[in-house]
Write an enzyme that holds these catalytic residues in place. Sequence first.
Site, PDB file in Angstrom:
ATOM      1  N   ASP A  28      96.426  84.746  19.797  1.00 14.01           N
ATOM      2  CA  ASP A  28      96.516  83.403  20.047  1.00 14.01           C
ATOM      3  C   ASP A  28      95.999  83.352  21.476  1.00 14.01           C
ATOM      4  O   ASP A  28      96.283  83.769  22.481  1.00 14.01           O
ATOM      5  CB  ASP A  28      97.720  82.909  20.022  1.00 14.01           C
ATOM      6  CG  ASP A  28      97.954  81.424  20.047  1.00 14.01           C
ATOM      7  OD1 ASP A  28      97.289  80.634  20.963  1.00 14.01           O
ATOM      8  OD2 ASP A  28      98.801  80.785  19.355  1.00 14.01           O
ATOM      9  N   ILE A  29      94.826  82.180  21.706  1.00 14.92           N
ATOM     10  CA  ILE A  29      94.171  81.911  22.908  1.00 14.92           C
ATOM     11  C   ILE A  29      94.899  81.150  24.010  1.00 14.92           C
ATOM     12  O   ILE A  29      94.781  81.076  25.186  1.00 14.92           O
ATOM     13  CB  ILE A  29      92.953  81.313  22.693  1.00 14.92           C
ATOM     14  CG1 ILE A  29      92.867  80.244  22.036  1.00 14.92           C
ATOM     15  CG2 ILE A  29      92.016  82.522  22.112  1.00 14.92           C
ATOM     16  CD1 ILE A  29      91.530  79.564  22.276  1.00 14.92           C
ATOM     17  N   GLU A  87      98.798  71.881  14.250  1.00 14.34           N
ATOM     18  CA  GLU A  87      97.570  71.703  14.968  1.00 14.34           C
ATOM     19  C   GLU A  87      96.351  72.029  14.433  1.00 14.34           C
ATOM     20  O   GLU A  87      95.138  71.705  14.591  1.00 14.34           O
ATOM     21  CB  GLU A  87      97.811  72.656  16.459  1.00 14.34           C
ATOM     22  CG  GLU A  87      98.797  72.146  17.423  1.00 14.34           C
ATOM     23  CD  GLU A  87      98.940  73.200  18.426  1.00 14.34           C
ATOM     24  OE1 GLU A  87      98.264  73.861  18.731  1.00 14.34           O
ATOM     25  OE2 GLU A  87      99.718  72.513  19.591  1.00 14.34           O
ATOM     26  N   HIS A  92      98.842  79.359   8.729  1.00 10.75           N
ATOM     27  CA  HIS A  92      98.826  80.476   9.767  1.00 10.75           C
ATOM     28  C   HIS A  92     100.291  80.830  10.069  1.00 10.75           C
ATOM     29  O   HIS A  92     101.249  80.032   9.903  1.00 10.75           O
ATOM     30  CB  HIS A  92      97.942  80.314  10.897  1.00 10.75           C
ATOM     31  CG  HIS A  92      98.379  79.165  11.762  1.00 10.75           C
ATOM     32  ND1 HIS A  92      98.052  77.937  11.314  1.00 10.75           N
ATOM     33  CD2 HIS A  92      99.023  79.004  12.999  1.00 10.75           C
ATOM     34  CE1 HIS A  92      98.255  76.995  12.302  1.00 10.75           C
ATOM     35  NE2 HIS A  92      99.014  77.596  13.237  1.00 10.75           N
ATOM     36  N   HIS A  94     102.621  82.557  13.236  1.00 12.11           N
ATOM     37  CA  HIS A  94     102.690  83.108  14.476  1.00 12.11           C
ATOM     38  C   HIS A  94     103.401  84.211  14.547  1.00 12.11           C
ATOM     39  O   HIS A  94     104.835  84.231  13.896  1.00 12.11           O
ATOM     40  CB  HIS A  94     103.223  81.937  15.680  1.00 12.11           C
ATOM     41  CG  HIS A  94     102.455  80.881  15.604  1.00 12.11           C
ATOM     42  ND1 HIS A  94     101.466  80.676  16.748  1.00 12.11           N
ATOM     43  CD2 HIS A  94     102.279  79.486  14.876  1.00 12.11           C
ATOM     44  CE1 HIS A  94     100.989  79.322  16.797  1.00 12.11           C
ATOM     45  NE2 HIS A  94     101.520  78.748  15.533  1.00 12.11           N
TER      46      HIS A  94
END
Length: 130
Positions: A28-29, A87, A92, A94
């Site tokens: 994750d950026i 978002e 997805h 996390h």
Amino acid sequence: MTIFSKIVAGEIPSYKVAEDDRYYAFLDINPLRKGHTLVIPKQETDYIFDLDDETLAGLQVFAKRVAKAIKAAIPCRKVGQAVLGLEVPHAHIHLVPLTTEGDMDFSHKIEVPEPAEMQRIADEIAKNFE
């Protein structure tokens, strides 16, 4: 095409930690903790519970393998899992290295590590992926 589909296609760079023919995992950026990883199906589907059963089950099994690699690479007590999906319209998961439950607080992101450190983290997780 979502930003995640563009990452899978190689149109946008990522810090890849694992990949197979159906799933992709990358850092994750905007991480909560060092090693915070996103796991996605390559199939573009907005809502995780709209995935067919086989894809959803496969995503979870792939995420388990990634979580084991994270735990081997990043000092932590456990690896937490969250599914939010508001978002980016691409299903997805996390995966977040946890020392405390507070490490999973999405309102408290850490300072983004420098690119060289992000690559080092991705490489360390990838090295432990089986």
